[in-house]
Design an enzyme around this catalytic site. Structure first.
Site, mmCIF file in Angstrom:
data_model
loop_
_atom_site.group_PDB
_atom_site.id
_atom_site.type_symbol
_atom_site.label_atom_id
_atom_site.label_comp_id
_atom_site.label_asym_id
_atom_site.label_seq_id
_atom_site.Cartn_x
_atom_site.Cartn_y
_atom_site.Cartn_z
ATOM 1 N N ARG A 130 1.509 0.793 -3.478
ATOM 2 C CA ARG A 130 2.827 0.774 -2.824
ATOM 3 C C ARG A 130 2.764 -0.118 -1.570
ATOM 4 O O ARG A 130 1.848 -0.019 -0.763
ATOM 5 C CB ARG A 130 3.232 2.191 -2.432
ATOM 6 C CG ARG A 130 4.563 2.283 -1.663
ATOM 7 C CD ARG A 130 4.363 2.357 -0.166
ATOM 8 N NE ARG A 130 5.599 2.624 0.565
ATOM 9 C CZ ARG A 130 5.709 2.537 1.885
ATOM 10 N NH1 ARG A 130 4.675 2.192 2.621
ATOM 11 N NH2 ARG A 130 6.845 2.787 2.488
ATOM 12 N N THR A 175 3.084 3.231 12.332
ATOM 13 C CA THR A 175 2.855 1.786 12.262
ATOM 14 C C THR A 175 2.759 1.321 13.691
ATOM 15 O O THR A 175 3.238 1.995 14.592
ATOM 16 C CB THR A 175 4.087 1.095 11.597
ATOM 17 O OG1 THR A 175 4.192 1.520 10.260
ATOM 18 C CG2 THR A 175 4.027 -0.416 11.638
HETATM 19 N N1 ASP Z 1 7.054 1.241 7.877
HETATM 20 C C1 ASP Z 1 5.861 1.839 7.379
HETATM 21 C C2 ASP Z 1 5.871 1.807 5.879
HETATM 22 O O1 ASP Z 1 6.887 2.117 5.280
HETATM 23 C C3 ASP Z 1 5.627 3.231 7.829
HETATM 24 C C4 ASP Z 1 6.043 3.594 9.227
HETATM 25 O O2 ASP Z 1 6.297 2.739 10.048
HETATM 26 O O3 ASP Z 1 6.119 4.772 9.544
HETATM 27 O O4 ASP Z 1 4.851 1.551 5.300
#
Ligand code: ASP
Length: 342
Positions: free
Chosen positions: A222, A194
């Site tokens: 999701r 992210t």
């Molecule tokens: N936080 C993000 C999610 O759960 C993924 C990540 O930051 O790695 O979609």
């Protein structure tokens, strides 16, 4: 309808209120905003923070600065965790999540599970500016983006498709559909990633944005923490801002970013505020499916905090993470604090 307080309940309520510590006067305990703009971001945001600071230094609005900064990573096919080129859901379709908050107007915009639009943070910014809502999801978000002139395009690059295909071909018990047996067994870490970016200008205005393609090969629909205000991002001009990356489910359940900002309101430093929430997440993780052999979370969460005076910190559950910082002299990676060693 509110019930009138009986004398007994009134006395009880006043005693409880008297036991609470007085809310600190933040203006009194914290110095003025920094003389120069500051931006912090997840480790993939070196170019992002540089662009955000440049735009803020030129007088640009803090929200425009951080959104423009993360657009670099959203448009980059080489970052397979954000925007164009992000790893797809289990059907091989890229679904993106993003939200943003503008401190001066205390307003927010968000899109979740949006398909075909390369720069979801721009759509979140449009939701903030051009609707009376905070959050749009799925097809509605896509149509809203197209109505605003954005191009619908296939976001699945060949590299991401090949990675997804190999996962699909080797699919066994590693998808997200938990049979009764799997629900009692372990949980397999999958590629995540992210970008979150926070910006603060010398006028004390701040904004933030978080954007992602989320968990790779997720169940279609999701939604992670990244588009959820208070989870993947929270900004309050008078206090500070926080963004999150890592296991979205843990950040949602803990209301991670919101609590970090609340902790700073009550006088914690950014490092203390982040550490407290990471400790809570570790304690709240009791499902054996999510624990490693030592009984600790088998996932990572990283929280990034920027206080109103420009002080910042980021922290991860496990050692070894970094975050990007730009305070006007080039972007640099700083070490995150951590609470557990692997
Ligand atoms: N936080 C993000 C999610 O759960 C993924 C990540 O930051 O790695 O979609």
């Amino acid at each position: 309808m509110q019930r009138p307080l009986s004398r007994r309940r009134f006395i009880g309520a006043t005693a409880a209120a008297a036991a609470l510590p007085a809310a600190p006067n933040l203006d009194a305990i914290e110095p003025a905003p920094p003389a120069k703009p500051v931006s912090i971001s997840s480790a993939n945001g070196l170019a992002t923070t540089a662009r955000a600071v440049k735009l803020m230094a030129g007088g640009g609005d803090t929200l425009e600065a951080v959104v423009s900064g993360v657009n670099i990573v959203e448009a980059d096919p080489k970052d397979m965790s954000v925007g164009y080129g992000g790893l797809p859901n289990e059907d091989g379709v890229v679904e993106l999540d993003s939200c943003c908050m503008h401190g001066p107007s205390f307003n927010a915009g968000s899109v979740a599970s949006i398909r075909d639009i390369k720069l979801p943070s721009r759509v979140a910014q449009l939701v903030l500016k051009r609707t009376d809502h905070v959050m749009l999801v799925g097809e509605g978000a896509r149509r809203f983006a197209i109505a605003h002139g954005m191009k619908a395009e296939n976001l699945l690059t060949d590299a991401a498709r090949r990675q997804w295909l190999s996962w699909k071909e080797n699919l066994s018990d590693r998808d997200d559909w938990l049979s009764a047996r799997e629900a009692a067994a372990g949980h397999e870490a999958r590629p995540t990633g992210t970008i979150t970016c926070l910006g603060l200008n010398p006028a004390g205005e701040r904004s933030g944005v978080t954007t992602t393609s989320g968990l790779a090969y997720k169940i279609p629909g999701r939604i992670g923490d990244s588009p959820i205000i208070g989870a993947g991002l929270y900004v309050e001009n008078a206090v500070g801002a926080c963004g999150a990356t890592g296991r979205g489910e843990a950040v949602i359940i803990s209301c991670g970013s919101r609590i970090v900002v609340e902790n700073m309101r009550h006088g914690m430093s950014p490092a203390e505020a982040v550490e407290d929430v990471l400790q809570r997440i570790v304690k709240q993780t009791v499902d054996p499916r999510l624990l490693d052999k030592k009984g600790r979370p088998d996932f990572e969460v990283v929280l990034y905090a920027l206080r109103k005076d420009g002080k910042h910190a980021a922290g991860s559950i496990y050692k070894g993470r970094q975050y990007a910082v730009n305070e006007g002299a080039g972007s640099k990676l700083h070490d995150c604090l951590h609470i557990l060693d692997r």
